[in-house]
Motif scaffolding. Sequence first.
Motif, PDB file in Angstrom:
ATOM      1  N   LEU A 170       0.827  -1.207   0.000  1.00 48.32           N
ATOM      2  CA  LEU A 170       0.000   0.000   0.000  1.00 48.32           C
ATOM      3  C   LEU A 170       0.861   1.256   0.000  1.00 48.32           C
ATOM      4  O   LEU A 170       0.543   2.241  -0.676  1.00 48.32           O
ATOM      5  CB  LEU A 170      -0.930   0.001   1.214  1.00 48.32           C
ATOM      6  N   GLN A 171       1.945   1.249   0.759  1.00 48.06           N
ATOM      7  CA  GLN A 171       2.856   2.394   0.774  1.00 48.06           C
ATOM      8  C   GLN A 171       3.473   2.611  -0.598  1.00 48.06           C
ATOM      9  O   GLN A 171       3.588   3.744  -1.065  1.00 48.06           O
ATOM     10  CB  GLN A 171       3.949   2.172   1.819  1.00 48.06           C
ATOM     11  N   GLU A 172       3.848   1.511  -1.252  1.00 50.98           N
ATOM     12  CA  GLU A 172       4.476   1.626  -2.564  1.00 50.98           C
ATOM     13  C   GLU A 172       3.463   2.089  -3.616  1.00 50.98           C
ATOM     14  O   GLU A 172       3.790   2.905  -4.485  1.00 50.98           O
ATOM     15  CB  GLU A 172       5.090   0.283  -2.969  1.00 50.98           C
ATOM     16  N   ILE A 173       2.247   1.589  -3.540  1.00 54.29           N
ATOM     17  CA  ILE A 173       1.199   2.027  -4.469  1.00 54.29           C
ATOM     18  C   ILE A 173       0.962   3.534  -4.324  1.00 54.29           C
ATOM     19  O   ILE A 173       0.863   4.264  -5.316  1.00 54.29           O
ATOM     20  CB  ILE A 173      -0.114   1.254  -4.221  1.00 54.29           C
ATOM     21  N   ALA A 174       0.863   3.992  -3.083  1.00 56.03           N
ATOM     22  CA  ALA A 174       0.651   5.423  -2.841  1.00 56.03           C
ATOM     23  C   ALA A 174       1.804   6.243  -3.405  1.00 56.03           C
ATOM     24  O   ALA A 174       1.590   7.244  -4.105  1.00 56.03           O
ATOM     25  CB  ALA A 174       0.495   5.682  -1.340  1.00 56.03           C
ATOM     26  N   ALA A 175       3.019   5.808  -3.128  1.00 59.52           N
ATOM     27  CA  ALA A 175       4.194   6.552  -3.598  1.00 59.52           C
ATOM     28  C   ALA A 175       4.260   6.596  -5.116  1.00 59.52           C
ATOM     29  O   ALA A 175       4.515   7.650  -5.722  1.00 59.52           O
ATOM     30  CB  ALA A 175       5.467   5.929  -3.027  1.00 59.52           C
ATOM     31  N   GLN A 176       4.008   5.452  -5.752  1.00 59.79           N
ATOM     32  CA  GLN A 176       4.093   5.383  -7.212  1.00 59.79           C
ATOM     33  C   GLN A 176       2.966   6.178  -7.874  1.00 59.79           C
ATOM     34  O   GLN A 176       3.171   6.803  -8.925  1.00 59.79           O
ATOM     35  CB  GLN A 176       4.046   3.915  -7.678  1.00 59.79           C
ATOM     36  N   THR A 177       1.783   6.172  -7.270  1.00 56.01           N
ATOM     37  CA  THR A 177       0.658   6.940  -7.823  1.00 56.01           C
ATOM     38  C   THR A 177       0.975   8.432  -7.821  1.00 56.01           C
ATOM     39  O   THR A 177       0.745   9.140  -8.821  1.00 56.01           O
ATOM     40  CB  THR A 177      -0.623   6.673  -7.019  1.00 56.01           C
ATOM     41  N   ILE A 178       1.489   8.931  -6.719  1.00 57.62           N
ATOM     42  CA  ILE A 178       1.833  10.346  -6.633  1.00 57.62           C
ATOM     43  C   ILE A 178       2.969  10.685  -7.597  1.00 57.62           C
ATOM     44  O   ILE A 178       2.988  11.771  -8.197  1.00 57.62           O
ATOM     45  CB  ILE A 178       2.194  10.740  -5.183  1.00 57.62           C
TER      46      ILE A 178
END
Length: 318
Positions: free
Chosen positions: A300-308
């Motif tokens: 979830l942290q990686e998804i958030a970071a990559q989305t931004i």
Amino acid sequence: MKAIFYSTKEIEKPLLVKANKKKHEITFVADALNADTACKAAGNDAVVVFTNDEVMAPVIHKLAALGIKYIVTRSVGTDHIDKAAAEQHGIKVSNIPAYSPQAIAEHAVALAMALSRHLVLANHQCHQYNFSLNGLTGFNFYGKTVGLIGLGHIGAATATIFNGLGCKVLGYDVKPQNLDNVKMVSLETLYKVSDIISLHTPLTAETKHIINAAAIRKMKNGVMIINTSRGGLIKTSDALAGLKRKKIGYLGLDVYEFEKGLFFEDHEVDQVRDPLLSELMGHQNVLISPHQAFLTQEALQEIAAQTIKVLNRWARKS
């Protein structure tokens, strides 16, 4: 950039806010994107979606009319997006090319091991104070042959785990792969010799129903099939027939062919339920989880970071 996030879960919000660092004006809605909710995107530059959002041509036409320039999906797969329709309207589309492949790989292996050792049944019986061992005999993974269909980041991570269990790992991919711990074979060979088959390929016109009646007939009696990729890779009615004939000995699904509008929500009080899924769940050798393979803190942290990061890139170019 102004962006609206559809199908936002409460667990995602703080991670997305932290990753955003107030760079973009973002709005979260719990609603899935569809023809009725597309209007909520008015005034935004980008929409951010998830796997069960409806991003086909009619919705994209509405988004284009609202001035949407960008669509990003918080997933690797993009089969839920009509990319041709987006291109027609000049809307740029992006996915998250890779995030914590170990999360999905570990879940696939967890499904396999739970099925093998009958852990759901054992847990249920123990909670009833039934500590009998009847019906709980499993099998060792050591020495078994595992066939992986799809050897991208997730398939490769899954291969590493099965290797660690002492399995012989075979692989099939439409693109040539060179992995030290995987022997590449034809799809026919993989079907024929694998004790366990795990799916890690995108859903495309070519891979839809890659597991069907003809494929199942080629497999070993009692084969285990695991799917943590996309539901449409398996023709569910054919898998159900295979279970009834005991050709399929174990079936582990984190995704379901007809999950849209069903998974990610609580339907416990619904009077009408999916009959095919209900029949599947009537088999003790079937284990289903609600598309949660990605659901780890790290992923979830990686998804958030990559989305931004995608929004940052588009903002710099705009």
